[in-house]
Design a protein around this motif. Sequence first.
Motif, PDB file in Angstrom:
ATOM      1  N   ALA A   1     -14.186  59.411  30.462  1.00  0.00           N
ATOM      2  CA  ALA A   1     -15.062  59.148  29.318  1.00  0.00           C
ATOM      3  C   ALA A   1     -16.413  59.831  29.499  1.00  0.00           C
ATOM      4  O   ALA A   1     -16.968  60.393  28.551  1.00  0.00           O
ATOM      5  CB  ALA A   1     -15.253  57.642  29.135  1.00  0.00           C
ATOM      6  N   TYR A   2     -16.948  59.793  30.723  1.00  0.00           N
ATOM      7  CA  TYR A   2     -18.271  60.366  30.959  1.00  0.00           C
ATOM      8  C   TYR A   2     -18.287  61.859  30.675  1.00  0.00           C
ATOM      9  O   TYR A   2     -19.214  62.387  30.060  1.00  0.00           O
ATOM     10  CB  TYR A   2     -18.726  60.100  32.393  1.00  0.00           C
ATOM     11  N   PHE A   3     -17.235  62.565  31.140  1.00  0.00           N
ATOM     12  CA  PHE A   3     -17.178  64.014  30.939  1.00  0.00           C
ATOM     13  C   PHE A   3     -16.317  64.396  29.726  1.00  0.00           C
ATOM     14  O   PHE A   3     -16.033  65.572  29.509  1.00  0.00           O
ATOM     15  CB  PHE A   3     -16.665  64.705  32.202  1.00  0.00           C
ATOM     16  N   ASN A   4     -15.909  63.383  28.978  1.00  0.00           N
ATOM     17  CA  ASN A   4     -15.114  63.588  27.770  1.00  0.00           C
ATOM     18  C   ASN A   4     -13.869  64.423  28.070  1.00  0.00           C
ATOM     19  O   ASN A   4     -13.550  65.393  27.376  1.00  0.00           O
ATOM     20  CB  ASN A   4     -15.943  64.251  26.680  1.00  0.00           C
ATOM     21  N   LEU A   5     -13.166  64.034  29.104  1.00  0.00           N
ATOM     22  CA  LEU A   5     -11.933  64.697  29.507  1.00  0.00           C
ATOM     23  C   LEU A   5     -10.730  63.900  29.025  1.00  0.00           C
ATOM     24  O   LEU A   5     -10.831  62.711  28.743  1.00  0.00           O
ATOM     25  CB  LEU A   5     -11.854  64.810  31.034  1.00  0.00           C
ATOM     26  N   SER A   6      -9.595  64.552  28.969  1.00  0.00           N
ATOM     27  CA  SER A   6      -8.326  63.868  28.774  1.00  0.00           C
ATOM     28  C   SER A   6      -7.472  64.131  30.005  1.00  0.00           C
ATOM     29  O   SER A   6      -7.733  65.073  30.759  1.00  0.00           O
ATOM     30  CB  SER A   6      -7.611  64.392  27.526  1.00  0.00           C
ATOM     31  N   PRO A   7      -6.437  63.330  30.257  1.00  0.00           N
ATOM     32  CA  PRO A   7      -5.571  63.608  31.414  1.00  0.00           C
ATOM     33  C   PRO A   7      -4.980  65.004  31.392  1.00  0.00           C
ATOM     34  O   PRO A   7      -4.728  65.600  32.441  1.00  0.00           O
ATOM     35  CB  PRO A   7      -4.478  62.537  31.274  1.00  0.00           C
ATOM     36  N   GLU A   8      -4.774  65.552  30.199  1.00  0.00           N
ATOM     37  CA  GLU A   8      -4.226  66.908  30.093  1.00  0.00           C
ATOM     38  C   GLU A   8      -5.230  67.967  30.551  1.00  0.00           C
ATOM     39  O   GLU A   8      -4.863  69.094  30.869  1.00  0.00           O
ATOM     40  CB  GLU A   8      -3.809  67.169  28.639  1.00  0.00           C
ATOM     41  N   MET A   9      -6.518  67.608  30.619  1.00  0.00           N
ATOM     42  CA  MET A   9      -7.558  68.573  30.976  1.00  0.00           C
ATOM     43  C   MET A   9      -7.896  68.521  32.465  1.00  0.00           C
ATOM     44  O   MET A   9      -8.934  69.020  32.900  1.00  0.00           O
ATOM     45  CB  MET A   9      -8.808  68.306  30.137  1.00  0.00           C
ATOM     46  N   THR A  10      -7.017  67.910  33.278  1.00  0.00           N
ATOM     47  CA  THR A  10      -7.192  67.915  34.722  1.00  0.00           C
ATOM     48  C   THR A  10      -6.512  69.148  35.313  1.00  0.00           C
ATOM     49  O   THR A  10      -5.953  69.969  34.597  1.00  0.00           O
ATOM     50  CB  THR A  10      -6.606  66.649  35.358  1.00  0.00           C
ATOM     51  N   ASN A  11      -6.571  69.265  36.648  1.00  0.00           N
ATOM     52  CA  ASN A  11      -5.972  70.391  37.362  1.00  0.00           C
ATOM     53  C   ASN A  11      -6.627  71.711  36.962  1.00  0.00           C
ATOM     54  O   ASN A  11      -5.981  72.754  36.919  1.00  0.00           O
ATOM     55  CB  ASN A  11      -4.460  70.458  37.144  1.00  0.00           C
ATOM     56  N   GLN A  12      -7.923  71.632  36.684  1.00  0.00           N
ATOM     57  CA  GLN A  12      -8.719  72.814  36.362  1.00  0.00           C
ATOM     58  C   GLN A  12     -10.189  72.468  36.614  1.00  0.00           C
ATOM     59  O   GLN A  12     -10.537  71.316  36.875  1.00  0.00           O
ATOM     60  CB  GLN A  12      -8.511  73.221  34.910  1.00  0.00           C
ATOM     61  N   LEU A  13     -11.050  73.496  36.565  1.00  0.00           N
ATOM     62  CA  LEU A  13     -12.471  73.244  36.732  1.00  0.00           C
ATOM     63  C   LEU A  13     -12.979  72.335  35.625  1.00  0.00           C
ATOM     64  O   LEU A  13     -12.545  72.438  34.478  1.00  0.00           O
ATOM     65  CB  LEU A  13     -13.250  74.561  36.726  1.00  0.00           C
ATOM     66  N   ILE A  14     -13.881  71.442  35.982  1.00  0.00           N
ATOM     67  CA  ILE A  14     -14.493  70.564  34.987  1.00  0.00           C
ATOM     68  C   ILE A  14     -15.587  71.346  34.270  1.00  0.00           C
ATOM     69  O   ILE A  14     -16.476  71.916  34.908  1.00  0.00           O
ATOM     70  CB  ILE A  14     -15.087  69.312  35.654  1.00  0.00           C
TER      71      ILE A  14
END
Length: 388
Positions: A135-148
């Motif tokens: 939530a803090y970085f407005n990510l989704s689980p699909e947006m992992t395994n890469q640079l933030i």
Amino acid sequence: MSDILNSAIAKVQSSRHAFCRFITANDTGKNGSHQAGFYIPKCAALLLFDKPGTKGENKSKLVKVKWQDDFVTDSRFIYYGQGTRNEYRITRFGKNFPFFEEENVGDLLIIAQESDDYYHGFVLQTDQEIDDFFAYFNLSPEMTNQLIDISQPISSEEQVHIRIQEVVSSYTDFPGTIQMAQLARDLYNNIHNITNTEISKNPDLQLLKWIDTEYCLFRGFEEKIYAPIYSKPFANCQELVQFSNAILNRRKSRAGKSLEHHLATIFTAAQLRFEEQVITENNKKPDFIFPSGEAYHNLSFPTDKLVFLGAKTTCKDRWRQVLNEANRIDIKYLFTLQQGISRNQLQEMKHEHLKLVVPEAYKSFFDKEFQPEIKTLGSFITMVKSKQ
């Protein structure tokens, strides 16, 4: 928020580069893998080296990684480029490194670079911490395994970016969760010419694309609506804290509800009969009952034709919540975006007659022994159709 979570957020914010991914069974060696350390995808090479590795050559460097603000490992970053290999890894954690255990499968690994040879590492272990970090970085689980993407641009795809701005400009406040999810689907479907036939053909992929598009759209709304507020000084610390909490709570609330909305759209496209939030025993409200609440409460309706599905973005801690939501149905299905979960948890789920449903791309993140028990969204839909 916990001290570890707060520190992880702060270190990522101030880092040169930061990366996150879910720990998988391969990392812990539970899938028979003999590879050492954590695998880092090529798209995140800048986390480890100033320049990507050259095929045909190996290269490495020694670094210090401080874990959980507690202990330091003298670790090694290595690129394997010789022979058939072409991969990056973080190795050398010491014999007593605590995060290669079976129970760490499904935890969120975070690596943040402070300097050329000094890094911070964190492992978040609860659903709440993972959700708060996302939530803090407005990510989704699909947006992992890469640079933030610390700068959080709205989108890298110019066409999507332009369309998002057009949508956002016509609103003065956040749309409701149902409308937000619908806007994201319409935006993505129109740009990529997605029809109900395409949705039914590849529901797993479409779901993840919709989720990503909605996160980008939501960022656009945040920038428009919150910018006039955070661009001015806050009167005191309490006002700042209240404002921050309001942002995080809105993000978490939207993420959970949007998953249900997207799933419902996919089930409708597949022409399944279902009902949401049916009231069952003890006033419980399952996310989805197939074919309907009326069929569930009709005791003459065959029990083996009833299907239960819960939906939770992450489920390491929360999967037990669905076990008593529909007593007539012995086998419970739970859709999740969780990427991996421990063997012990999977065994518990099996004992409680709960079966996971995950996007097809996530199935390989789970222990090989249990993968045959896990359904993709597509295979779940096929199963429900066979009962209807």
